[in-house]
Design a protein around this motif. Structure first.
Motif, PDB file in Angstrom:
ATOM      1  N   LEU A 293      72.766  74.862  -8.289  1.00 21.41           N
ATOM      2  CA  LEU A 293      72.336  75.846  -7.301  1.00 21.41           C
ATOM      3  C   LEU A 293      70.934  75.557  -6.762  1.00 21.41           C
ATOM      4  O   LEU A 293      70.502  76.171  -5.792  1.00 21.41           O
ATOM      5  CB  LEU A 293      72.370  77.255  -7.916  1.00 21.41           C
ATOM      6  N   LYS A 294      70.237  74.630  -7.398  1.00 21.09           N
ATOM      7  CA  LYS A 294      68.871  74.279  -6.981  1.00 21.09           C
ATOM      8  C   LYS A 294      68.948  73.095  -6.032  1.00 21.09           C
ATOM      9  O   LYS A 294      69.166  71.952  -6.441  1.00 21.09           O
ATOM     10  CB  LYS A 294      68.037  73.923  -8.211  1.00 21.09           C
TER      11      LYS A 294
ATOM     12  N   THR B 249      66.905  71.007  -3.365  1.00 14.32           N
ATOM     13  CA  THR B 249      65.664  70.642  -2.683  1.00 14.32           C
ATOM     14  C   THR B 249      65.712  69.151  -2.349  1.00 14.32           C
ATOM     15  O   THR B 249      66.522  68.404  -2.906  1.00 14.32           O
ATOM     16  CB  THR B 249      64.431  70.910  -3.564  1.00 14.32           C
ATOM     17  N   LYS B 250      64.839  68.711  -1.447  1.00 13.30           N
ATOM     18  CA  LYS B 250      64.783  67.296  -1.091  1.00 13.30           C
ATOM     19  C   LYS B 250      64.412  66.444  -2.297  1.00 13.30           C
ATOM     20  O   LYS B 250      64.947  65.348  -2.494  1.00 13.30           O
ATOM     21  CB  LYS B 250      63.777  67.070   0.043  1.00 13.30           C
ATOM     22  N   ASP B 251      63.467  66.934  -3.117  1.00 12.20           N
ATOM     23  CA  ASP B 251      63.041  66.182  -4.300  1.00 12.20           C
ATOM     24  C   ASP B 251      64.190  65.990  -5.277  1.00 12.20           C
ATOM     25  O   ASP B 251      64.412  64.885  -5.800  1.00 12.20           O
ATOM     26  CB  ASP B 251      61.884  66.904  -5.002  1.00 12.20           C
ATOM     27  N   ILE B 252      64.922  67.063  -5.550  1.00 13.32           N
ATOM     28  CA  ILE B 252      66.031  66.973  -6.499  1.00 13.32           C
ATOM     29  C   ILE B 252      67.131  66.073  -5.950  1.00 13.32           C
ATOM     30  O   ILE B 252      67.711  65.254  -6.676  1.00 13.32           O
ATOM     31  CB  ILE B 252      66.563  68.375  -6.855  1.00 13.32           C
ATOM     32  N   ALA B 253      67.415  66.190  -4.656  1.00 14.76           N
ATOM     33  CA  ALA B 253      68.431  65.320  -4.040  1.00 14.76           C
ATOM     34  C   ALA B 253      68.028  63.851  -4.164  1.00 14.76           C
ATOM     35  O   ALA B 253      68.862  62.981  -4.459  1.00 14.76           O
ATOM     36  CB  ALA B 253      68.623  65.698  -2.576  1.00 14.76           C
ATOM     37  N   TYR B 254      66.743  63.577  -3.971  1.00  9.82           N
ATOM     38  CA  TYR B 254      66.247  62.205  -4.092  1.00  9.82           C
ATOM     39  C   TYR B 254      66.379  61.707  -5.533  1.00  9.82           C
ATOM     40  O   TYR B 254      66.817  60.579  -5.770  1.00  9.82           O
ATOM     41  CB  TYR B 254      64.786  62.140  -3.649  1.00  9.82           C
ATOM     42  N   ILE B 255      66.005  62.534  -6.487  1.00  9.63           N
ATOM     43  CA  ILE B 255      66.068  62.140  -7.904  1.00  9.63           C
ATOM     44  C   ILE B 255      67.517  61.884  -8.319  1.00  9.63           C
ATOM     45  O   ILE B 255      67.810  60.936  -9.057  1.00  9.63           O
ATOM     46  CB  ILE B 255      65.410  63.208  -8.795  1.00  9.63           C
ATOM     47  N   ILE B 256      68.426  62.718  -7.856  1.00 12.74           N
ATOM     48  CA  ILE B 256      69.850  62.508  -8.155  1.00 12.74           C
ATOM     49  C   ILE B 256      70.315  61.176  -7.563  1.00 12.74           C
ATOM     50  O   ILE B 256      71.023  60.397  -8.221  1.00 12.74           O
ATOM     51  CB  ILE B 256      70.695  63.673  -7.597  1.00 12.74           C
ATOM     52  N   ALA B 257      69.884  60.901  -6.344  1.00 15.48           N
ATOM     53  CA  ALA B 257      70.310  59.665  -5.663  1.00 15.48           C
ATOM     54  C   ALA B 257      69.814  58.426  -6.397  1.00 15.48           C
ATOM     55  O   ALA B 257      70.588  57.480  -6.636  1.00 15.48           O
ATOM     56  CB  ALA B 257      69.800  59.660  -4.223  1.00 15.48           C
TER      57      ALA B 257
ATOM     58  N   HIS C 155      61.276  74.669 -15.842  1.00 15.61           N
ATOM     59  CA  HIS C 155      61.750  73.309 -15.563  1.00 15.61           C
ATOM     60  C   HIS C 155      62.087  73.077 -14.093  1.00 15.61           C
ATOM     61  O   HIS C 155      62.283  71.937 -13.671  1.00 15.61           O
ATOM     62  CB  HIS C 155      62.980  72.993 -16.409  1.00 15.61           C
ATOM     63  N   GLY C 156      62.189  74.141 -13.320  1.00 15.85           N
ATOM     64  CA  GLY C 156      62.456  73.987 -11.890  1.00 15.85           C
ATOM     65  C   GLY C 156      63.851  73.509 -11.562  1.00 15.85           C
ATOM     66  O   GLY C 156      64.110  72.990 -10.474  1.00 15.85           O
TER      67      GLY C 156
ATOM     68  N   SER D 238      68.903  58.244  -9.498  1.00 15.69           N
ATOM     69  CA  SER D 238      69.526  58.219 -10.827  1.00 15.69           C
ATOM     70  C   SER D 238      70.896  57.552 -10.752  1.00 15.69           C
ATOM     71  O   SER D 238      71.239  56.713 -11.600  1.00 15.69           O
ATOM     72  CB  SER D 238      69.664  59.635 -11.386  1.00 15.69           C
ATOM     73  N   LYS D 239      71.661  57.906  -9.743  1.00 18.86           N
ATOM     74  CA  LYS D 239      72.987  57.307  -9.576  1.00 18.86           C
ATOM     75  C   LYS D 239      72.878  55.819  -9.269  1.00 18.86           C
ATOM     76  O   LYS D 239      73.672  55.014  -9.752  1.00 18.86           O
ATOM     77  CB  LYS D 239      73.761  58.047  -8.489  1.00 18.86           C
ATOM     78  N   GLN D 240      71.879  55.453  -8.468  1.00 12.86           N
ATOM     79  CA  GLN D 240      71.644  54.030  -8.173  1.00 12.86           C
ATOM     80  C   GLN D 240      71.372  53.242  -9.446  1.00 12.86           C
ATOM     81  O   GLN D 240      71.802  52.097  -9.593  1.00 12.86           O
ATOM     82  CB  GLN D 240      70.428  53.879  -7.243  1.00 12.86           C
ATOM     83  N   LYS D 241      70.647  53.852 -10.364  1.00 15.69           N
ATOM     84  CA  LYS D 241      70.256  53.180 -11.602  1.00 15.69           C
ATOM     85  C   LYS D 241      71.241  53.436 -12.748  1.00 15.69           C
ATOM     86  O   LYS D 241      70.950  53.144 -13.896  1.00 15.69           O
ATOM     87  CB  LYS D 241      68.844  53.618 -12.003  1.00 15.69           C
ATOM     88  N   LYS D 242      72.406  54.012 -12.397  1.00 15.07           N
ATOM     89  CA  LYS D 242      73.480  54.248 -13.378  1.00 15.07           C
ATOM     90  C   LYS D 242      73.072  55.216 -14.491  1.00 15.07           C
ATOM     91  O   LYS D 242      73.519  55.107 -15.627  1.00 15.07           O
ATOM     92  CB  LYS D 242      73.947  52.931 -14.007  1.00 15.07           C
ATOM     93  N   ILE D 243      72.205  56.169 -14.159  1.00 14.11           N
ATOM     94  CA  ILE D 243      71.819  57.210 -15.114  1.00 14.11           C
ATOM     95  C   ILE D 243      72.773  58.384 -14.932  1.00 14.11           C
ATOM     96  O   ILE D 243      72.919  58.898 -13.817  1.00 14.11           O
ATOM     97  CB  ILE D 243      70.372  57.681 -14.860  1.00 14.11           C
ATOM     98  N   PRO D 244      73.452  58.821 -15.984  1.00 13.71           N
ATOM     99  CA  PRO D 244      74.392  59.941 -15.852  1.00 13.71           C
ATOM    100  C   PRO D 244      73.706  61.200 -15.319  1.00 13.71           C
ATOM    101  O   PRO D 244      72.614  61.552 -15.764  1.00 13.71           O
ATOM    102  CB  PRO D 244      74.881  60.162 -17.291  1.00 13.71           C
ATOM    103  N   VAL D 245      74.339  61.850 -14.350  1.00 10.58           N
ATOM    104  CA  VAL D 245      73.836  63.100 -13.784  1.00 10.58           C
ATOM    105  C   VAL D 245      74.820  64.200 -14.165  1.00 10.58           C
ATOM    106  O   VAL D 245      75.996  64.164 -13.776  1.00 10.58           O
ATOM    107  CB  VAL D 245      73.692  63.018 -12.253  1.00 10.58           C
ATOM    108  N   LEU D 246      74.344  65.170 -14.934  1.00 11.47           N
ATOM    109  CA  LEU D 246      75.190  66.251 -15.434  1.00 11.47           C
ATOM    110  C   LEU D 246      74.684  67.582 -14.893  1.00 11.47           C
ATOM    111  O   LEU D 246      73.473  67.832 -14.868  1.00 11.47           O
ATOM    112  CB  LEU D 246      75.182  66.263 -16.966  1.00 11.47           C
ATOM    113  N   TYR D 247      75.606  68.424 -14.467  1.00  9.83           N
ATOM    114  CA  TYR D 247      75.224  69.715 -13.889  1.00  9.83           C
ATOM    115  C   TYR D 247      75.339  70.818 -14.938  1.00  9.83           C
ATOM    116  O   TYR D 247      76.349  70.926 -15.637  1.00  9.83           O
ATOM    117  CB  TYR D 247      76.084  70.015 -12.664  1.00  9.83           C
ATOM    118  N   LYS D 248      74.276  71.604 -15.056  1.00  2.00           N
ATOM    119  CA  LYS D 248      74.194  72.651 -16.062  1.00  2.00           C
ATOM    120  C   LYS D 248      73.767  73.967 -15.419  1.00  2.00           C
ATOM    121  O   LYS D 248      73.071  73.977 -14.392  1.00  2.00           O
ATOM    122  CB  LYS D 248      73.171  72.276 -17.143  1.00  2.00           C
TER     123      LYS D 248
END
Length: 248
Positions: free
Chosen positions: A30-31, A33-41, A67-68, A43-53
């Motif tokens: 539900l959060k 933001t541009k920063d979070i979208a960038y971090i997710i992107a 934690h924002g 992370s996926k590029q670097k094969k880091i698992p992204v889990l939604y909580k």
């Protein structure tokens, strides 16, 4: 060892710099933001698992509600010993007497902003405080080159690479205001109470002091002294660069 880091600034610094080993990124869906979208992107590029909580799950994971909406689990970076590094150019700092992780975070933030290329610290295990240091440094702790060394190792490294050592110490000192720094140098700052060790002072090429604006017989705290020296050197470097452009 695994640690939990929270907030966009800390998470972004760890993932971008790749000095630590990210394990998984946890995000509140539900959060948005541009920063979070960038971090997710990235992370996926670097094969880091992204889990939604859910927010509640993130609160429990971070043991905090600040934690924002973003939390990262990672294995903390391992700080190298100074002897394993090749010669570093430019502005170097050695800081001793720092005990508080918030102060160390402030020092890292200042040095990174000022363009410091290496921070040398006495040997100590800061691992349990990494999250606090990283947050206090606005991510600079992860971005700044940092090494650990004993006093003798520092002296040996500087002598081997012919790097001058300038100590913040008032005995036999010159005013920092009128001093010209070598292009590559190391500035040593001690704690406000104990100052610098004898081994470091005996290896000093030049002692320097900060001119005060009034009579005051007390030392600045380490973080403040670091800021004064780092930005004094930076301002003189920029001034020299500007003068060189005008004459070329």
């Amino acid at each position: 060892m695994e640690a939990i880091y929270q907030g966009t600034i800390s998470c972004k610094a760890i993932i971008e710099e790749a000095k630590s080993e990210p394990i998984a990124l946890y995000v509140d869906p539900l959060k948005k933001t541009k920063d979070i979208a960038y971090i997710i992107a990235i992370s996926k590029q670097k094969k880091i698992p992204v889990l939604y909580k859910t927010r509640k799950e993130l609160d429990a994971l971070a043991s905090s509600k600040s934690h924002g909406g973003i939390v990262l689990k990672a294995r903390p970076r391992s700080l190298p010993t100074l002897s394993t590094l090749s010669k570093k150019e430019g502005m170097l700092f050695y800081v001793e007497g720092v005990e508080d992780p918030y102060n160390l975070g402030s020092i890292c933030r200042t040095l990174y902003a000022a363009g410091c290329n290496l921070l040398i610290l006495p040997k100590r295990d800061w691992t349990n405080a990494y999250s606090t240091i990283l947050k206090a440094s606005a991510g600079a702790f992860e971005r700044l080159e940092i090494a650990m060394a004993s006093e003798k190792e520092i002296v040996a490294y500087l002598q081997e690479h012919q790097i001058p050592l300038y100590c913040a110490y008032r005995n036999n000192a010159l005013s920092m205001a009128s001093f010209s720094y070598e292009k590559t140098n190391c500035i040593a700052i001690g704690g406000a109470l104990r100052g610098l060790s004898r081994t470091i002072l005996e290896a000093s090429d030049q002692n320097l002091y900060i001119e005060y604006g009034r009579e005051f017989r007390n030392a600045l705290d380490s973080a403040s002294a670091v800021a004064v020296f780092a930005f004094d050197e930076l301002s003189k470097e920029k001034k020299n660069e500007n003068q060189s452009r005008k004459t070329s």
